[in-house]
Design a protein around this motif. Structure first.
Motif, PDB file in Angstrom:
ATOM      1  N   ARG A 150      39.341  35.687  -9.510  1.00 35.92           N
ATOM      2  CA  ARG A 150      39.321  37.146  -9.326  1.00 35.92           C
ATOM      3  C   ARG A 150      38.129  37.759 -10.040  1.00 35.92           C
ATOM      4  O   ARG A 150      37.497  38.688  -9.519  1.00 35.92           O
ATOM      5  N   ARG A 151      37.846  37.254 -11.221  1.00 38.44           N
ATOM      6  CA  ARG A 151      36.693  37.794 -11.953  1.00 38.44           C
ATOM      7  C   ARG A 151      35.389  37.471 -11.240  1.00 38.44           C
ATOM      8  O   ARG A 151      34.510  38.329 -11.108  1.00 38.44           O
ATOM      9  N   ALA A 153      34.929  37.146  -8.207  1.00 32.83           N
ATOM     10  CA  ALA A 153      34.845  37.930  -6.969  1.00 32.83           C
ATOM     11  C   ALA A 153      34.077  39.236  -7.188  1.00 32.83           C
ATOM     12  O   ALA A 153      33.654  39.879  -6.220  1.00 32.83           O
ATOM     13  N   LEU A 154      33.873  39.611  -8.437  1.00 31.15           N
ATOM     14  CA  LEU A 154      33.092  40.808  -8.746  1.00 31.15           C
ATOM     15  C   LEU A 154      31.609  40.604  -8.454  1.00 31.15           C
ATOM     16  O   LEU A 154      30.855  41.573  -8.322  1.00 31.15           O
ATOM     17  N   LEU A 155      31.192  39.354  -8.351  1.00 30.08           N
ATOM     18  CA  LEU A 155      29.779  39.046  -8.163  1.00 30.08           C
ATOM     19  C   LEU A 155      29.406  39.047  -6.687  1.00 30.08           C
ATOM     20  O   LEU A 155      30.237  38.768  -5.813  1.00 30.08           O
ATOM     21  N   SER A 156      28.157  39.332  -6.413  1.00 33.42           N
ATOM     22  CA  SER A 156      27.646  39.223  -5.052  1.00 33.42           C
ATOM     23  C   SER A 156      27.515  37.741  -4.696  1.00 33.42           C
ATOM     24  O   SER A 156      27.605  36.858  -5.567  1.00 33.42           O
ATOM     25  N   GLU A 159      24.680  36.166  -6.593  1.00 35.35           N
ATOM     26  CA  GLU A 159      25.034  36.031  -8.008  1.00 35.35           C
ATOM     27  C   GLU A 159      25.984  34.856  -8.220  1.00 35.35           C
ATOM     28  O   GLU A 159      25.861  34.132  -9.220  1.00 35.35           O
ATOM     29  N   ARG A 160      26.887  34.637  -7.287  1.00 36.16           N
ATOM     30  CA  ARG A 160      27.795  33.483  -7.394  1.00 36.16           C
ATOM     31  C   ARG A 160      27.031  32.178  -7.235  1.00 36.16           C
ATOM     32  O   ARG A 160      27.338  31.184  -7.892  1.00 36.16           O
ATOM     33  N   ARG A 192      22.807  40.648 -14.539  1.00 37.64           N
ATOM     34  CA  ARG A 192      23.786  41.480 -13.850  1.00 37.64           C
ATOM     35  C   ARG A 192      25.171  40.837 -13.884  1.00 37.64           C
ATOM     36  O   ARG A 192      26.184  41.533 -14.031  1.00 37.64           O
ATOM     37  N   SER A 193      25.210  39.521 -13.748  1.00 38.55           N
ATOM     38  CA  SER A 193      26.496  38.816 -13.787  1.00 38.55           C
ATOM     39  C   SER A 193      27.153  38.957 -15.156  1.00 38.55           C
ATOM     40  O   SER A 193      28.366  39.185 -15.257  1.00 38.55           O
ATOM     41  N   LYS A 196      28.568  42.495 -15.319  1.00 37.26           N
ATOM     42  CA  LYS A 196      29.745  42.679 -14.468  1.00 37.26           C
ATOM     43  C   LYS A 196      30.980  41.976 -15.039  1.00 37.26           C
ATOM     44  O   LYS A 196      32.105  42.482 -14.941  1.00 37.26           O
ATOM     45  N   LEU A 197      30.766  40.807 -15.629  1.00 37.25           N
ATOM     46  CA  LEU A 197      31.884  39.999 -16.114  1.00 37.25           C
ATOM     47  C   LEU A 197      32.241  40.288 -17.565  1.00 37.25           C
ATOM     48  O   LEU A 197      33.261  39.803 -18.064  1.00 37.25           O
TER      49      LEU A 197
END
Length: 213
Positions: A150-151, A153-156, A159-160, A192-193, A196-197
């Motif tokens: 789930r966490r 999933a916040l990334l593009s 980014e993943r 950015r990751s 976001k995390l």
């Protein structure tokens, strides 16, 4: 000018680090400390931008000192110095949000570059350090698989892709070649990751990816 505090219980190590850092025109060593207790006091006295701190020290070890330092309103960036003979200390430092890890035999130019990088707001972890930490602590994270996914999933998507490469211990240069992008773009994706995390460094990204597998 980047203000640096050196913390190590061995006087010869402190002297060597000071000599290396004094060779850089944009770095000033503002103080030294021989253990964690002295480090906490020295941070309050000298207001360094970066602290280079040994993991294992008498009275108060580096991890305990890191936790104390991070309680201050505007804590400096703390880079832990390690020989990897006590990995449980490194794990504790990760959880305490160390800004990075350096081996004690890091080359002088790499040490100076690391101080500049951390002072600029980025985490510093050599690829070899990243790989060792991932190998040691994979599977020991507190997040379960679904929570980790789930966490992430916040990334593009891109980014993943970068996060997955980080989890394999690749350097920014290696990721850039593999994903056909510039190192600057890789660094931007990592930054950015992290934001976001809510993570402090690329090893924490790698461990989260491993938890999600």
């Amino acid at each position: 000018m980047i203000r640096v505090l050196i913390v190590d219980d061995e006087a010869l190590v402190r002297a060597g680090l000071r000599m290396i850092l004094d060779s850089a025109e944009d770095i000033e060593v503002v103080g030294e400390a021989a253990d964690g207790t002295e480090a906490v006091t020295a941070v309050a006295r000298h207001w360094p931008h970066v602290v280079l701190m040994d993991v294992r020290m008498p009275r108060m070890d580096g991890v305990a000192a890191l936790r104390e330092i991070n309680r201050s309103p505007e804590p400096p960036k703390v880079v832990m110095l390690t020989t990897f003979d006590l990995d449980e200390y490194v794990h504790g430092a990760l959880r305490a949000r160390a800004a990075g890890f350096l081996l004690k035999d890091t080359a002088p130019r790499d040490l100076i570059a690391a101080v500049r990088t951390v002072a600029d707001g980025s985490a510093i972890l050599a690829p070899t350090v990243t790989r060792r930490l991932i190998d040691t602590f994979a599977g020991h994270g507190s997040a379960d698989t679904h929570a980790a996914r789930r966490r992430l999933a916040l990334l593009s998507g891109r980014e993943r892709d970068v996060a997955s490469a980080v989890a394999r211990g690749l350097s920014n240069a290696e990721i850039a070649r593999e994903l056909d992008m510039s190192e600057t773009t890789v660094k931007a994706h990592v930054s950015r990751s992290l934001a976001k995390l809510g993570l402090a460094n690329r090893v924490q990204i790698a461990l989260l990816v491993r938890d999600a597998d």
